[in-house]
Design an enzyme around this catalytic site. Structure first.
Site, mmCIF file in Angstrom:
data_model
loop_
_atom_site.group_PDB
_atom_site.id
_atom_site.type_symbol
_atom_site.label_atom_id
_atom_site.label_comp_id
_atom_site.label_asym_id
_atom_site.label_seq_id
_atom_site.Cartn_x
_atom_site.Cartn_y
_atom_site.Cartn_z
ATOM 1 N N ASN A 65 -6.875 1.608 0.179
ATOM 2 C CA ASN A 65 -6.628 0.283 -0.389
ATOM 3 C C ASN A 65 -6.199 0.435 -1.851
ATOM 4 O OD1 ASN A 65 -6.985 -2.733 -0.668
ATOM 5 N ND2 ASN A 65 -8.422 -1.980 -2.200
ATOM 6 N N ASP A 77 -4.974 -1.567 -6.713
ATOM 7 C CA ASP A 77 -4.652 -1.663 -5.275
ATOM 8 C C ASP A 77 -3.254 -1.116 -5.008
ATOM 9 O OD1 ASP A 77 -7.031 -3.084 -5.088
ATOM 10 O OD2 ASP A 77 -6.202 -4.558 -3.691
ATOM 11 N N ARG A 93 -12.971 6.833 8.850
ATOM 12 C CA ARG A 93 -13.677 5.582 8.576
ATOM 13 C C ARG A 93 -12.796 4.895 7.537
ATOM 14 N NH1 ARG A 93 -15.588 3.267 3.572
ATOM 15 N NH2 ARG A 93 -17.304 1.890 4.039
ATOM 16 N N ASP A 110 -11.795 2.492 4.804
ATOM 17 C CA ASP A 110 -12.468 1.747 3.752
ATOM 18 C C ASP A 110 -11.818 0.370 3.574
ATOM 19 O OD1 ASP A 110 -14.415 1.997 1.488
ATOM 20 O OD2 ASP A 110 -12.638 1.675 0.263
ATOM 21 N N GLU A 144 -14.300 -0.544 8.237
ATOM 22 C CA GLU A 144 -15.260 -1.337 7.458
ATOM 23 C C GLU A 144 -14.679 -2.747 7.363
ATOM 24 O OE1 GLU A 144 -17.459 -1.389 3.095
ATOM 25 O OE2 GLU A 144 -15.360 -0.845 3.233
ATOM 26 N N ASP A 165 -23.917 1.911 0.839
ATOM 27 C CA ASP A 165 -23.753 0.789 -0.090
ATOM 28 C C ASP A 165 -25.035 -0.022 -0.145
ATOM 29 O OD1 ASP A 165 -21.158 1.266 -0.988
ATOM 30 O OD2 ASP A 165 -20.276 0.334 0.788
HETATM 31 C C1 NOJ Z 1 -16.295 0.293 0.207
HETATM 32 C C2 NOJ Z 1 -17.159 1.478 -0.009
HETATM 33 O O1 NOJ Z 1 -18.136 1.531 1.016
HETATM 34 C C3 NOJ Z 1 -17.780 1.333 -1.381
HETATM 35 O O2 NOJ Z 1 -18.747 2.317 -1.614
HETATM 36 C C4 NOJ Z 1 -16.690 1.385 -2.414
HETATM 37 O O3 NOJ Z 1 -17.222 1.149 -3.699
HETATM 38 C C5 NOJ Z 1 -15.621 0.333 -2.123
HETATM 39 N N1 NOJ Z 1 -15.224 0.309 -0.746
HETATM 40 C C6 NOJ Z 1 -14.391 0.588 -2.953
HETATM 41 O O4 NOJ Z 1 -13.745 1.726 -2.435
#
Ligand code: NOJ
Length: 553
Positions: free
Chosen positions: A107, A175, A203, A205, A244, A312
């Site tokens: 991203n 971004d 995975r 993100d 995610e 997280d």
């Molecule tokens: C989601 C990740 O799980 C998190 O740890 C991260 O800070 C953000 N994306 C930004 O990459």
């Protein structure tokens, strides 16, 4: 169930173990984990029974977002080893039958990535259009700010080139402009590179953020996901994208590729996870039962990834304010345990005050829920958090291998928890010698989960347990049935279930010694201890339970 299906579509009943190379094991005595250290622990992971490792970002990084800020997508951060070490690790993992996936963080890049350094150097630079620029951005909507403790806008003015750039996360993470076909090609190249080195997938993100800028160039932002998936499938049919995607169920089906299943192979069940925590806070099954009833069935060959904790904050953003408060009150009442106004920066055992019965029940629930379980390193031994660490780093503590810590011969760069969750009390070595430990419980759950592919593959039904604290669900596939019953409260419970189509069958307890008979009317009476949990396989009286899945076909 025919087990050959489970090797082709391996992800549908995988056990995914998420780890950060940096915090797992130090192999060169500098206080930082690395690939050499991780490789030395491969047999521990294989012995645990997990089938797929998810590596958090291990790429070169200034490390201002724990590696989610990348400066080179094609290499290994020198602190963690070399590309050579990575390949040796992959080879060793493959030898032990372990698949490996890694974080795909596209991203954004770090603001120190050469692409961004070039992009900001002038408005007509080579990489200018790889990022998202604006002269006058729309005013910020506070709900778009992901890290409200550090940021108050998703736009940052760049003095050098006199325009604002978009950053959905920290201002040091501009971004990428996925609307630019060159960027999309580069992302495919990154995937292709790591797949050549043996990765079974990624995975992905922050998927909703990733596709939000695609629109102008493609018919739909989702076309980009479908293109990526098609690219991967051309290169390797069994590769996966695990997304995610923390959005309501109604929106989520789009990310699987509604109807077609041609986008993300798996999505994390953030809604089910949050409802599970609400259920545990209330000692009431209904919030989770409701999520299971509402959760859409993924398209064919796709799967839900179920989890209780990750790296997280434990986000509770999809609960109402009153519900979130209930979870905060139960599991993280002190302000220092909370973060961003929406989550908890704690690991699971601390939230349960170290109550082993409750912890074991929670993981039994996780492994029995329909889907593919994902665990965060250290959960298998009940590691706690270090609230003295900054923000989300509280849960990203070094792995605790022995009473002395065992993570490194040097002073670890990150501190370990003290007190009840210190390595002296919580470590792998001690739990390996203790038959009643959480580690042994995890091994049993993983073994049983793998022996019961019905849990992941089957059609699930939430049953009427008649007791507010007891969640009972059954999973049926190819005429075989597995039943799971969980008591979310700390008093004993007795329930009566009606099991349609199982009249006269035997229920064999899979977690402890015991059998129950289902009556001629399909009724069965099941006693449960406080926080008790039981898994059963149904079989005809003349069929041994271990053959019930085969005989059913
Ligand atoms: C989601 C990740 O799980 C998190 O740890 C991260 O800070 C953000 N994306 C930004 O990459």
């Amino acid at each position: 169930m025919r087990l050959t299906c489970t090797s082709d579509l391996w992800w549908k009943n995988a056990v995914i173990y998420c780890l950060d190379v940096e915090t797992f094991k130090d192999g060169d005595d500098d206080g930082i984990g690395d690939f050499r250290g991780l490789t030395q622990q491969i047999d521990y992971l294989a012995g645990l029974g997990v089938t797929c490792l998810w590596l958090m970002p291990f790429f070169p990084t200034p490390n201002r977002d724990d590696g989610y800020d990348i400066t080179d997508f094609y290499s290994v951060d020198p602190r963690l080893g070399t590309l050579g070490d990575f390949v040796e690790f992959m080879r060793t993992a493959r030898d032990r039958g372990l698949r490996v996936i890694a974080d795909l963080v596209v991203n954004h890049t770090s603001d120190r990535h050469p692409w961004f350094l070039d992009a900001r150097s002038s408005r007509d630079s080579r990489y200018r259009d790889w990022y998202v620029w604006s002269d006058r951005p729309e005013p910020d909507d506070p709900s778009q700010i992901v890290f409200p403790d550090k940021e108050n806008s998703i736009w940052q003015f760049d003095d050098q080139s006199g325009q604002y750039y978009l950053h959905s996360f920290y201002r040091h993470q501009p971004d990428l402009n996925v609307g630019n076909p060159e960027v999309r090609d580069e992302i495919a190249r990154i995937l292709g590179f790591w797949m050549e080195l043996g990765l079974s997938g990624f995975r992905v993100d922050a998927v909703p953020f990733l596709i939000q800028n695609v629109h102008p160039q493609l018919a739909s932002p989702h076309e980009f996901l479908a293109d990526l998936r098609a690219f991967m499938t051309r290169r390797s049919g069994g590769s996966v994208l695990l997304g995610e995607v923390n959005v309501p169920y109604e929106e989520l089906t789009e990310y699987f590729g509604a109807g077609l299943g041609d986008q993300l192979t798996m999505c994390f069940d953030f809604i089910g996870m949050q409802r599970a925590w609400l259920a545990m806070a209330r000692s009431e099954a209904e919030p989770l039962a409701q999520a299971l009833r509402e959760r859409p069935t993924p398209p064919k060959d796709c799967q839900w990834a179920v989890f209780l904790r990750n790296h997280d904050e434990l986000t509770l953003d999809k609960l109402t304010e009153a519900e979130r408060k209930e979870v905060f009150d139960a599991f993280g009442p002190e302000p220092r345990m909370q973060i961003y106004g929406r989550g908890l920066r704690r690991r699971l055992p601390g939230m349960f005050g170290g109550d082993l019965r409750r912890i074991k029940m929670a993981y039994s629930l996780l492994f029995s829920l329909p889907g593919t379980p994902v665990v965060f390193y250290g959960e298998e031994i009940g590691m706690g958090e270090n609230l003295d660490a900054e923000g989300r780093m509280a849960v990203r503590v070094p792995m605790q291998w022995s009473r002395e810590g065992g993570f490194s011969q040097a002073e670890p760069e990150r501190d370990m928890p003290e007190g009840a969750f210190s390595p002296a009390r919580v470590n792998v070595a001690d739990q390996k010698r203790d038959g009643d430990s959480l580690l042994r419980w995890f091994q049993l759950l993983i073994e049983r989960y793998r022996e019961c592919p019905e849990l992941a593959w089957g059609a699930h039904t939430v049953l009427e347990s008649g007791h507010p604290s007891v969640l009972a669900h059954r999973c049926d596939a190819d005429g075989a049935t597995v039943l799971a019953v969980h008591n979310l409260c700390d008093t004993a419970a007795e329930i009566d279930l009606t099991l349609d189509g199982l009249d006269g069958q035997i229920l064999t307890d899979l977690l402890m010694d015991g059998r129950l008979e289902v009556g001629g009317d399909g009724g069965v009476h099941i006693p449960l201890t406080p926080h008790g949990c039981r898994w059963f396989r149904a079989s005809e009286p003349e069929v041994p339970p271990e053959d019930a899945s085969i005989k059913a076909r």
